[in-house]
Motif scaffolding. Structure first.
Motif, mmCIF file in Angstrom:
data_model
loop_
_atom_site.group_PDB
_atom_site.id
_atom_site.type_symbol
_atom_site.label_atom_id
_atom_site.label_comp_id
_atom_site.label_asym_id
_atom_site.label_seq_id
_atom_site.Cartn_x
_atom_site.Cartn_y
_atom_site.Cartn_z
ATOM 1 N N UNK A 1 0.838 -1.193 0.000
ATOM 2 C CA UNK A 1 0.000 0.000 0.000
ATOM 3 C C UNK A 1 0.880 1.253 0.000
ATOM 4 N N UNK A 2 0.569 2.176 -0.893
ATOM 5 C CA UNK A 2 1.388 3.377 -1.009
ATOM 6 C C UNK A 2 1.211 4.292 0.201
ATOM 7 N N UNK A 3 2.320 4.823 0.679
ATOM 8 C CA UNK A 3 2.287 5.715 1.840
ATOM 9 C C UNK A 3 2.009 7.151 1.414
ATOM 10 N N UNK A 4 1.396 7.885 2.325
ATOM 11 C CA UNK A 4 1.232 9.322 2.130
ATOM 12 C C UNK A 4 2.329 10.037 2.906
ATOM 13 N N UNK A 5 3.124 10.842 2.204
ATOM 14 C CA UNK A 5 4.222 11.539 2.858
ATOM 15 C C UNK A 5 3.709 12.805 3.530
ATOM 16 N N UNK A 6 4.120 12.972 4.765
ATOM 17 C CA UNK A 6 3.753 14.172 5.524
ATOM 18 C C UNK A 6 5.023 14.940 5.858
ATOM 19 N N UNK A 7 5.183 16.098 5.243
ATOM 20 C CA UNK A 7 6.367 16.919 5.483
ATOM 21 C C UNK A 7 6.103 17.800 6.708
ATOM 22 N N UNK A 8 6.826 17.530 7.793
ATOM 23 C CA UNK A 8 6.605 18.260 9.052
ATOM 24 C C UNK A 8 7.069 19.706 8.870
ATOM 25 N N UNK A 394 -6.292 -9.856 21.196
ATOM 26 C CA UNK A 394 -5.407 -8.689 21.248
ATOM 27 C C UNK A 394 -5.741 -7.788 20.073
ATOM 28 N N UNK A 395 -5.861 -6.505 20.353
ATOM 29 C CA UNK A 395 -6.229 -5.521 19.335
ATOM 30 C C UNK A 395 -5.073 -4.557 19.106
ATOM 31 N N UNK A 396 -4.846 -4.203 17.847
ATOM 32 C CA UNK A 396 -3.856 -3.199 17.488
ATOM 33 C C UNK A 396 -4.478 -2.249 16.465
ATOM 34 N N UNK A 397 -4.091 -0.992 16.537
ATOM 35 C CA UNK A 397 -4.725 0.002 15.682
ATOM 36 C C UNK A 397 -3.766 0.587 14.670
ATOM 37 N N UNK A 398 -4.331 1.338 13.748
ATOM 38 C CA UNK A 398 -3.561 2.110 12.779
ATOM 39 C C UNK A 398 -3.423 3.535 13.304
ATOM 40 N N UNK A 399 -2.510 4.269 12.733
ATOM 41 C CA UNK A 399 -2.200 5.607 13.216
ATOM 42 C C UNK A 399 -3.443 6.508 13.222
ATOM 43 N N UNK A 438 -18.950 -8.688 13.357
ATOM 44 C CA UNK A 438 -19.798 -7.772 12.596
ATOM 45 C C UNK A 438 -19.983 -6.446 13.315
ATOM 46 N N UNK A 439 -20.207 -6.513 14.611
ATOM 47 C CA UNK A 439 -20.472 -5.281 15.361
ATOM 48 C C UNK A 439 -19.223 -4.408 15.444
ATOM 49 N N UNK A 440 -18.062 -5.043 15.625
ATOM 50 C CA UNK A 440 -16.823 -4.270 15.680
ATOM 51 C C UNK A 440 -16.547 -3.600 14.340
ATOM 52 N N UNK A 441 -16.766 -4.317 13.253
ATOM 53 C CA UNK A 441 -16.526 -3.713 11.940
ATOM 54 C C UNK A 441 -17.449 -2.523 11.717
ATOM 55 N N UNK A 442 -18.704 -2.645 12.153
ATOM 56 C CA UNK A 442 -19.625 -1.515 12.031
ATOM 57 C C UNK A 442 -19.183 -0.349 12.904
ATOM 58 N N UNK A 443 -18.677 -0.655 14.091
ATOM 59 C CA UNK A 443 -18.179 0.383 14.993
ATOM 60 C C UNK A 443 -16.997 1.129 14.377
ATOM 61 N N UNK A 444 -16.095 0.377 13.759
ATOM 62 C CA UNK A 444 -14.953 0.999 13.084
ATOM 63 C C UNK A 444 -15.437 1.850 11.912
ATOM 64 N N UNK A 445 -16.393 1.317 11.146
ATOM 65 C CA UNK A 445 -16.905 2.025 9.967
ATOM 66 C C UNK A 445 -17.489 3.392 10.356
ATOM 67 N N UNK A 446 -18.131 3.453 11.506
ATOM 68 C CA UNK A 446 -18.754 4.705 11.954
ATOM 69 C C UNK A 446 -17.729 5.734 12.422
ATOM 70 N N UNK A 447 -16.513 5.292 12.731
ATOM 71 C CA UNK A 447 -15.525 6.181 13.332
ATOM 72 C C UNK A 447 -14.302 6.475 12.452
ATOM 73 N N UNK A 448 -14.007 5.579 11.548
ATOM 74 C CA UNK A 448 -12.766 5.713 10.794
ATOM 75 C C UNK A 448 -12.880 6.815 9.743
ATOM 76 N N UNK A 449 -11.781 7.546 9.533
ATOM 77 C CA UNK A 449 -11.721 8.611 8.537
ATOM 78 C C UNK A 449 -10.770 8.194 7.419
ATOM 79 N N UNK A 450 -10.857 8.897 6.304
ATOM 80 C CA UNK A 450 -10.035 8.542 5.154
ATOM 81 C C UNK A 450 -8.542 8.564 5.485
ATOM 82 N N UNK A 455 -1.234 4.409 5.334
ATOM 83 C CA UNK A 455 -0.058 4.632 6.199
ATOM 84 C C UNK A 455 0.630 5.943 5.844
ATOM 85 N N UNK A 456 1.132 6.614 6.863
ATOM 86 C CA UNK A 456 1.755 7.921 6.691
ATOM 87 C C UNK A 456 3.251 7.815 6.944
#
Length: 577
Positions: A1-8, A394-399, A438-450, A455-456
């Motif tokens: 997956x292509x990364x998005x570069x963030x220039x600080x 065990x759960x792990x998240x994205x940035x 199913x419920x967790x995926x719906x919960x993520x869908x309601x909260x996740x942004x583009x 990955x950044x």
């Protein structure tokens, strides 16, 4: 997956220019320093010369005097004392440090690490029973206990005084221990809030020596800075303030005079002349310590870290190395199995999360597998297995995405859960797995942004190749040790051409060796991109490209040169459009 570069962006360009002039430092590095809160000559002086004399007075910490008085009373009265700690790296280094420090002063002293599988995280009633049955009147708990409300009531009924040394965020109520040392307490005035659990234990040792200086004669706290450095590096606490000072001097001790246990864990890496770095602690020492608690009981790790007998060190070191190999084999096998599940199930194509489950997976490695799955499928991820009739995960998240909040929204079908924004643990009934998925995926869908779905790659500064030289690297290296809040800077260079020597390398041809130059320049530099063989098409396309990289030394055939450690490669025109 292509990364998005963030220039600080620069925080203050004028301050960067002033600092660059004041300390004779290249402007890109001065800009990074200002962005990280180092903006004056005095701040830079302290930053580049970490001094143990600048540590805060440990007696400022809430309950510290009470804790010190109780330990000294126990010493005077000949009471038995138990050192209790979590089974991860922070907990085992904490226990090893405190046990070794106090052992010369107590005839009756022992340590206790809870079993990951039968007792779980933190202070257990089984551990309190052990203390009671063996007449330990004082227990020092390290890297755990801040939410042990019921357990402390139980300990009080048993007549046991607990001193809690924790660094996790307290709940609304503090446990009724004799003393609760935690800089994150709302009523604690200690200036630095981000100590590791081992760091809080270190402050208790310092305070004991401040009140009774003779304690330092047998084992001054500074003797244990190597253990503390392992804790700071592996527990991913911010590497600023006191942590940076302690880590700097801990690494110095590891390179000059490591304890026998740490030397054994480093193995051949401690035998050559190469400098031991934070990365060595994170990727060599930490996994071996953790493996003891994942595959069996972490008491074996404490035994190694507190030992000096060569025969026992050899036996324990071999055991822990074999456990670490077993752990690696397990997490690799489970990861491959999980990836196959995902590939064969169409559900994951439209899902915004990853939830995989198999009853036979080893509970001790599913957190590692969750992190690995994110590397391939960049989504909030939960790996579930079954143990003792319950499904645990065990759960792990994205940035940027709060996975704790997403799990909390499913709390009506979860039996137990805990954690924080980027990592959590949970348990559910076996017959609720599909519903939870199913419920967790719906919960993520309601909260996740583009912006959470890609990955950044942070870029600290843009350089031309002629700026990369030994003088630049010498200053860069002194900006370490690196870690959260002071990460190893990532640079970018645009409009690069292949110098004609770039190629795919490695026995399995998965890595990339590049030799590049700037357009219109004869200055060349090489670089290595692990697992980046697919980028060879960009490099050899004839179009200008950009590389994101860190700078490191490479020694080959006795000659040392600077090279890029490649993080990403993209076409320049597409990147900057």
């Amino acid at each position: 997956m292509e990364k998005r570069w963030h220039f600080i962006p620069p925080v203050d360009e004028s301050k960067s220019l002033e600092l660059s002039s004041a300390i004779n430092c290249p402007l890109p590095l001065a800009t990074i320093l200002v962005n990280r809160g180092v903006s004056s000559f005095e701040e830079a002086r302290d930053f580049f010369n970490p001094n143990l004399a600048n540590l805060h007075d440990p007696l400022i910490m809430a309950d510290m005097k009470t804790a010190v008085d109780r330990v000294l009373t126990a010493k005077k009265n000949g009471e038995a004392i138990l050192i209790y700690g979590d089974y991860d790296v922070d907990g085992t280094t904490s226990v090893s440090m405190m046990y070794s420090f106090l052992k010369p002063h107590f005839d009756e002293i022992d340590y206790y690490i809870p079993d990951r599988y039968t007792e779980g995280y933190g202070i257990s009633k089984a551990g309190i029973d052990y203390a009671s049955e063996n007449n330990f009147s004082v227990v020092i708990a390290l890297d755990c206990g801040i939410k042990a409300i019921e357990q402390m009531e139980y300990a009080r009924e048993k007549g046991i005084d607990f001193i809690i040394c924790d660094h996790h965020r307290p709940g609304d109520e503090l446990p009724a221990a004799l003393a609760v040392l935690d800089p994150k307490r709302s009523d604690c005035d200690y200036p630095f809030k981000e100590l590791s659990g081992c760091g809080v234990g270190y402050k208790l040792m310092q305070a004991l020596c401040a009140i009774e200086p003779e304690l330092a004669n047998a084992n001054p706290p500074a003797n244990f800075l190597d253990l503390l450095a392992v804790s700071i590096a592996c527990d991913i606490v911010p590497v600023n303030g006191e942590n940076r000072i302690l880590l700097f001097h801990g690494l110095k001790k590891i390179n000059e005079n490591p304890s026998p246990g740490i030397k054994r864990l480093l193995g051949e890496h401690a035998a050559n002349d190469r400098e031991i770095t934070v990365s060595d602690l994170v990727f060599i020492v930490g996994p071996r310590i953790n493996a003891a608690g994942r595959m069996e009981r972490a008491t074996k790790a404490v035994a190694l870290l507190t030992n000096s007998d060569e025969a026992q060190l050899s036996e324990l070191g071999s055991l822990i190395n074999s456990q670490n190999q077993e752990r690696k084999d397990l997490d690799r096998a489970i990861n491959e199995e999980a990836l196959q599940m995902i590939a064969e199930d169409n559900w994951y194509e439209s899902a915004v999360s990853t939830v995989v489950y198999k009853p036979g997976w080893h509970k001790g490695v599913i957190g590692i597998v969750a992190s690995r799955l994110i590397e391939t499928h960049y989504k909030p991820t939960i790996v579930l297995t079954e143990y003792d009739g319950k499904v645990t995960g065990s759960a792990r998240s994205v940035r940027g995405f709060d996975i704790y909040e997403a799990i909390d929204a499913c709390s009506d079908i979860i039996e137990q859960f805990g954690g924080h924004k980027y990592a959590a643990g949970l348990s559910i009934s076996p017959n609720k797995v599909d519903e939870f998925k199913e419920k967790f995926d719906q919960s993520v869908r309601e909260r996740i942004k583009e912006e959470h779905k890609q990955p950044i790659q942070d870029i600290d500064a843009v350089l031309t190749l002629d700026e990369i030289n030994n003088s630049f690297y010498k200053i860069l290296k002194r900006m370490g040790p690196f870690g959260p809040k002071n990460m190893l800077p990532v640079f970018a260079t645009h409009y690069l051409d292949d110098a004609g020597y770039s190629k795919v390398v490695g026995s399995d041809e998965t890595h990339l060796r590049v030799v590049v130059k700037n357009e219109g320049s004869n200055i060349m530099i090489s670089g290595i991109g692990f697992g980046m063989a697919d980028k060879i098409e960009i490099v050899q396309s004839g179009e200008p490209f950009s590389i994101a990289y860190t700078i490191e030394e490479n020694t080959f055939n006795g000659k040392t040169s600077l090279q890029m450690k490649v993080k990403d490669i993209q076409f320049t025109d597409e990147l900057l459009q």
